[in-house]
Design a protein around this motif. Structure first.
Motif, mmCIF file in Angstrom:
data_model
loop_
_atom_site.group_PDB
_atom_site.id
_atom_site.type_symbol
_atom_site.label_atom_id
_atom_site.label_comp_id
_atom_site.label_asym_id
_atom_site.label_seq_id
_atom_site.Cartn_x
_atom_site.Cartn_y
_atom_site.Cartn_z
ATOM 1 N N GLU A 282 0.857 -1.192 0.000
ATOM 2 C CA GLU A 282 0.000 0.000 0.000
ATOM 3 C C GLU A 282 0.887 1.234 0.000
ATOM 4 O O GLU A 282 1.770 1.382 0.842
ATOM 5 C CB GLU A 282 -0.930 0.014 1.204
ATOM 6 N N THR A 284 0.773 5.618 -0.780
ATOM 7 C CA THR A 284 -0.001 6.832 -1.009
ATOM 8 C C THR A 284 0.946 8.017 -1.160
ATOM 9 O O THR A 284 1.911 8.145 -0.406
ATOM 10 C CB THR A 284 -0.971 7.114 0.150
ATOM 11 N N GLN A 297 -3.334 6.657 -4.652
ATOM 12 C CA GLN A 297 -3.260 5.553 -3.698
ATOM 13 C C GLN A 297 -3.204 4.241 -4.466
ATOM 14 O O GLN A 297 -4.028 3.981 -5.341
ATOM 15 C CB GLN A 297 -4.462 5.542 -2.755
ATOM 16 N N THR A 299 -2.895 0.045 -3.981
ATOM 17 C CA THR A 299 -2.905 -1.149 -3.136
ATOM 18 C C THR A 299 -2.755 -2.373 -4.029
ATOM 19 O O THR A 299 -3.294 -2.412 -5.143
ATOM 20 C CB THR A 299 -4.200 -1.264 -2.317
#
Length: 446
Positions: A282, A284, A297, A299
């Motif tokens: 993950e 960001t 973002q 993931t």
């Protein structure tokens, strides 16, 4: 139909004499066939939108005959851009090749100013010769290229990307089977998935721009996890510039190494190797530009599993491999509204079985072989989508002496389905003993 916006870059290649081979080649070499004329080979793929249009002009990049190339530097030539009278906006690379004689499969590549346009492999020829053609849209490299002017650690392999030694992305490559692999009789005249146009992979570094925009020198690295010392890997860095002073920051970054587990169970010659791993990432980061302050973002979840079994005193080998990747990318503005989004789902299942028994003649073996494989890729972003499913199922046997295939039989069925939201393309090809016995194409979406 003539469209004055297409340029074709021609690259005829000839392999007319035997190539030098490395000691103990890992692949088999086919015996000569009864073909009396050159035979065309091909890889299943969807046609380009420009396949049926007349280009504005052609530019010949290289016309060369290769021989004894093992360990020799690449052939280089000067690139001459098209004349000013050629008005174009789309560039297509057309790679043509032919070879004959006894040769192992080879890896080949095409670069312009160090930027790779194509990675491919050669087919194993017959005595009378074979030929093939690859067409690839290289429009994304237009500005970059100034066109207008042995086994180790089991089955797990992963290409890792780092910035200043920090892991920022990774990809498990699709397991391409070259034309000398498993059973060479499978791959004539239809080669395996990706053999002529090896897949490339995108790794989004946008959330990591905060690590790079500080007026300092940085190192972007590539390495192969659990690989042998010889791997042909390179990368192209795509950059989009903004008219304003861009600022960026990486807010969160969690890209751990793959958690790999290995297990071995054996009793004499029978047993199994098992390797599996997974990773959850993950990241960001925000970027401030003329488009505003946008946050990206990313993931991602990856799962890999491979099981290799040996049965019947080691005479039967079975491979069962699974790879799944799910990636989500979301871009939001200052008030949290989603501007763009992308979801990617990848599956690369592979099953291989090989059973070896003594042949009727001295020093020969009979190998019964089977391959089941799929390249499944799905991309969903807003109103746009792209779905690809390419399956191949092969069965056959071959009589082998050393690394040479003396005789045998093979069947290969490939099922290709492509849907990019604008149209569909489907093709099913059946091959028996090197002869295409069925070839059906459809443009109907189902």
């Amino acid at each position: 139909m003539k469209i004055p916006h297409l340029i074709i870059l021609l690259l005829p290649i000839f392999f007319t004499t035997s190539l030098q081979s490395s000691p103990s080649p890992p692949h088999f070499l086919k015996s000569t066939t009864n073909d009396t004329t050159p035979k065309q080979y091909f890889q299943l793929t969807h046609p380009l939108p420009t396949d049926d249009v007349t280009p504005s002009c052609f530019v010949s990049l290289l016309n060369h005959s290769f021989a004894n190339t093992y360990g020799i530097p690449p052939v280089t030539v000067n690139y001459t851009p098209p004349p000013p009278t050629c008005n174009w906006t789309i560039a297509v690379l057309e790679f043509r090749a032919q070879c004959k004689g006894e040769q192992y499969d080879r890896i080949a590549g095409v670069w312009i100013d160090g930027v790779e346009l194509l990675r491919t492999s050669t087919a194993q020829p017959t005595e009378s010769g074979i030929f093939w053609k690859i067409r690839k849209d290289v429009n994304s490299y237009v500005e970059t290229n100034h066109l207008s002017t042995g086994r180790a650690h089991g089955a797990y392999r992963e290409v890792l990307v780092t910035i200043d030694g920090k892991l920022v992305g990774a990809v498990v490559p699709f397991p391409v089977i070259f034309t000398g692999g498993i059973n060479p009789l499978f791959w004539e005249p239809v080669v395996s998935i990706g053999a002529f146009n090896l897949p490339s992979y995108d790794i989004d570094l946008t959330p990591f721009l905060g690590l790079l925009l500080d007026d300092k020198n940085h190192t972007i690295g590539i390495k192969v996890a659990d690989g042998i010392s010889f791997w042909l890997v390179d990368a192209n860095l795509h950059l989009w510039f903004d008219r304003s002073d861009v600022k960026a920051q990486t807010v969160t970054s969690k890209v751990p190494s793959m958690e790999v587990q290995r297990k071995t169970e054996f009793e004499l010659l029978d047993g199994e190797f098992e390797i599996q791993g997974e990773r959850e990432s993950e990241v960001t980061g925000w970027v401030y530009s003329s488009a505003g302050n946008l946050q990206t973002q990313l993931t991602e979840k990856i799962k890999f599993k491979n099981k290799l079994k040996f049965k019947d005193q080691g005479t039967k080998k079975e491979v069962d491999q699974k790879y799944k990747r799910k990636t989500k990318i979301k871009i939001t503005n200052e008030i949290g509204q989603v501007i763009e989004s992308l979801e990617v789902k990848i599956k690369y299942p592979l099953k291989v079985s090989i059973e070896t028994k003594p042949g009727l003649d001295a020093d020969t073996s009979v190998m019964t072989t089977k391959v089941e494989q799929e390249q499944s890729e799905r991309f969903y972003g807003g109103k746009e989508s792209l779905v690809l499913s390419h399956k191949q199922n092969c069965t056959g046997l071959m009589v082998v002496k050393g690394s040479s295939v003396l005789s045998g039989s093979a069947e290969n069925q490939q099922n290709y389905n492509y849907n990019d939201g604008l149209g569909c393309y489907a093709r099913v090809v059946d091959v028996v003993d090197g002869v295409v016995v069925g070839d059906d194409t459809s443009s109907i979406c189902v």
